[in-house]
Design a protein around this motif. Structure first.
Motif, PDB file in Angstrom:
ATOM      1  N   MET A 136       1.011  -0.720   0.113  1.00 54.35           N
ATOM      2  CA  MET A 136      -0.013   0.099   0.153  1.00 54.35           C
ATOM      3  C   MET A 136       0.908   1.384   0.004  1.00 54.35           C
ATOM      4  O   MET A 136       1.849   1.103   0.640  1.00 54.35           O
ATOM      5  CB  MET A 136      -0.772  -0.197   1.438  1.00 54.35           C
ATOM      6  CG  MET A 136      -1.789   1.586   1.133  1.00 54.35           C
ATOM      7  SD  MET A 136      -2.973   1.536   3.123  1.00 54.35           S
ATOM      8  CE  MET A 136      -4.215  -0.107   2.439  1.00 54.35           C
ATOM      9  N   LYS A 155      -0.534  -2.386  -4.937  1.00 52.57           N
ATOM     10  CA  LYS A 155      -1.546  -3.251  -4.501  1.00 52.57           C
ATOM     11  C   LYS A 155      -2.718  -2.181  -4.496  1.00 52.57           C
ATOM     12  O   LYS A 155      -3.798  -2.413  -4.747  1.00 52.57           O
ATOM     13  CB  LYS A 155      -2.234  -3.961  -3.870  1.00 52.57           C
ATOM     14  CG  LYS A 155      -3.449  -5.218  -3.691  1.00 52.57           C
ATOM     15  CD  LYS A 155      -3.633  -6.444  -3.156  1.00 52.57           C
ATOM     16  CE  LYS A 155      -5.109  -6.866  -2.761  1.00 52.57           C
ATOM     17  NZ  LYS A 155      -5.660  -8.387  -2.233  1.00 52.57           N
ATOM     18  N   TYR A 156      -2.305  -1.057  -3.242  1.00 49.95           N
ATOM     19  CA  TYR A 156      -2.965  -0.143  -3.122  1.00 49.95           C
ATOM     20  C   TYR A 156      -2.383   1.239  -2.838  1.00 49.95           C
ATOM     21  O   TYR A 156      -1.152   1.499  -3.051  1.00 49.95           O
ATOM     22  CB  TYR A 156      -3.795  -0.331  -1.372  1.00 49.95           C
ATOM     23  CG  TYR A 156      -4.407  -1.680  -1.369  1.00 49.95           C
ATOM     24  CD1 TYR A 156      -5.269  -1.958  -1.520  1.00 49.95           C
ATOM     25  CD2 TYR A 156      -3.695  -2.341  -0.393  1.00 49.95           C
ATOM     26  CE1 TYR A 156      -6.188  -3.077  -0.679  1.00 49.95           C
ATOM     27  CE2 TYR A 156      -4.601  -4.045  -0.027  1.00 49.95           C
ATOM     28  CZ  TYR A 156      -5.153  -3.717  -0.535  1.00 49.95           C
ATOM     29  OH  TYR A 156      -5.534  -4.696  -0.219  1.00 49.95           O
ATOM     30  N   VAL A 161      -3.100   5.305  -1.304  1.00 47.97           N
ATOM     31  CA  VAL A 161      -3.675   6.030  -0.391  1.00 47.97           C
ATOM     32  C   VAL A 161      -3.799   7.167  -0.208  1.00 47.97           C
ATOM     33  O   VAL A 161      -2.842   7.547  -0.398  1.00 47.97           O
ATOM     34  CB  VAL A 161      -4.057   5.663   0.829  1.00 47.97           C
ATOM     35  CG1 VAL A 161      -5.158   4.169   0.479  1.00 47.97           C
ATOM     36  CG2 VAL A 161      -2.805   5.397   2.044  1.00 47.97           C
ATOM     37  N   GLU A 166      -8.014   7.405   4.591  1.00 46.34           N
ATOM     38  CA  GLU A 166      -8.983   6.723   3.213  1.00 46.34           C
ATOM     39  C   GLU A 166      -7.694   5.238   3.947  1.00 46.34           C
ATOM     40  O   GLU A 166      -8.259   4.153   2.690  1.00 46.34           O
ATOM     41  CB  GLU A 166      -8.070   6.973   1.915  1.00 46.34           C
ATOM     42  CG  GLU A 166      -8.163   6.848   1.032  1.00 46.34           C
ATOM     43  CD  GLU A 166      -7.771   7.369  -0.098  1.00 46.34           C
ATOM     44  OE1 GLU A 166      -7.897   6.642  -1.329  1.00 46.34           O
ATOM     45  OE2 GLU A 166      -7.026   8.202  -0.391  1.00 46.34           O
ATOM     46  N   THR A 185      -9.926   2.046   2.673  1.00 47.38           N
ATOM     47  CA  THR A 185      -9.717   0.710   2.289  1.00 47.38           C
ATOM     48  C   THR A 185      -9.577  -0.945   2.885  1.00 47.38           C
ATOM     49  O   THR A 185      -9.938  -1.825   1.723  1.00 47.38           O
ATOM     50  CB  THR A 185      -8.018   1.210   1.889  1.00 47.38           C
ATOM     51  OG1 THR A 185      -8.844   2.400   1.358  1.00 47.38           O
ATOM     52  CG2 THR A 185      -7.721   0.747   0.468  1.00 47.38           C
TER      53      THR A 185
END
Length: 203
Positions: free
Chosen positions: A171, A189-190, A192, A197, A201
């Motif tokens: 992330m 993958k993420y 923010v 957030e 998520t």
């Protein structure tokens, strides 16, 4: 959950700039100002070193001095806005929080005590700037976890490269050192843009 420290939880750029500049004359490299960090967000560590005429082969000599400076000036380091509330919320949701950093364990534990953070269960460190994958792999084995059961949260491309080596979801937080242009090609993958957030998520 595993977090990077500098640039992810702790806003330590000011202290690191001062530390860097303290040794610039001694080791013959260019000093920096805060604006330089913005201008070089999408450069690799090697490209930044070239930009500031920094001798990478002297890194093992310089890093301990910089971390010692950090310890002596830890009172100048602050959490990014919303981080403490986020850590508290994650802990309440049942997440176990670990920190993995290239900074020293002593420095991080000193900072956590200073900021009255009690939600971090373990602090791990990598003595090598590019060796976090080895530490993550050992952590997974000790905890008998599969890579998919861990999420690593960080701000630098070297972190996502380490995670990709051991297949741990990454992330990326946008408030740290590296820019999205650097991160995007490694396919986090993420992505923010705030602690709130991050919480949303994870659900």
């Amino acid at each position: 959950m595993m977090f990077d420290f500098d640039g992810t939880l702790a806003d330590s750029s000011g202290v690191f700039i001062n530390a860097w500049n303290t040794y610039a004359d001694q080791y013959d490299y260019e000093p920096v100002v805060k604006e330089d960090l913005v201008l070089t967000r999408n450069l690799t560590i090697q490209q930044r070193a070239k930009h500031f005429r920094f001798p990478m082969h002297k890194l093992p000599l310089i890093l301990p001095k910089i971390y010692r400076y950090f310890k002596e000036n830890v009172n100048e380091v602050k959490l990014f806005d919303g981080i403490k509330d986020m850590l508290d919320a994650l802990s309440e949701k049942g997440y176990e929080i670990t920190i993995l950093s290239s900074n020293s364990k002593e420095n991080i534990e000193l900072f956590l005590k200073q900021e009255q953070i009690t939600t971090v269960s373990q602090v791990l460190t990598s003595s090598k700037l590019f060796g976090k994958d080895t530490v993550i792999k050992r952590f997974l084995k000790q905890r008998q976890l599969s890579p998919e059961q861990l999420v690593y949260v960080g701000d630098e491309v070297r972190d996502i490269i380490a995670c990709n080596k051991v297949h741990v979801p990454f992330m990326w937080v946008s408030w740290g050192l590296d820019g999205y242009e650097m991160i995007e090609k490694e396919q986090p993958k993420y992505v923010v843009h705030s602690p709130k957030e991050l919480l949303n998520t994870l659900g």
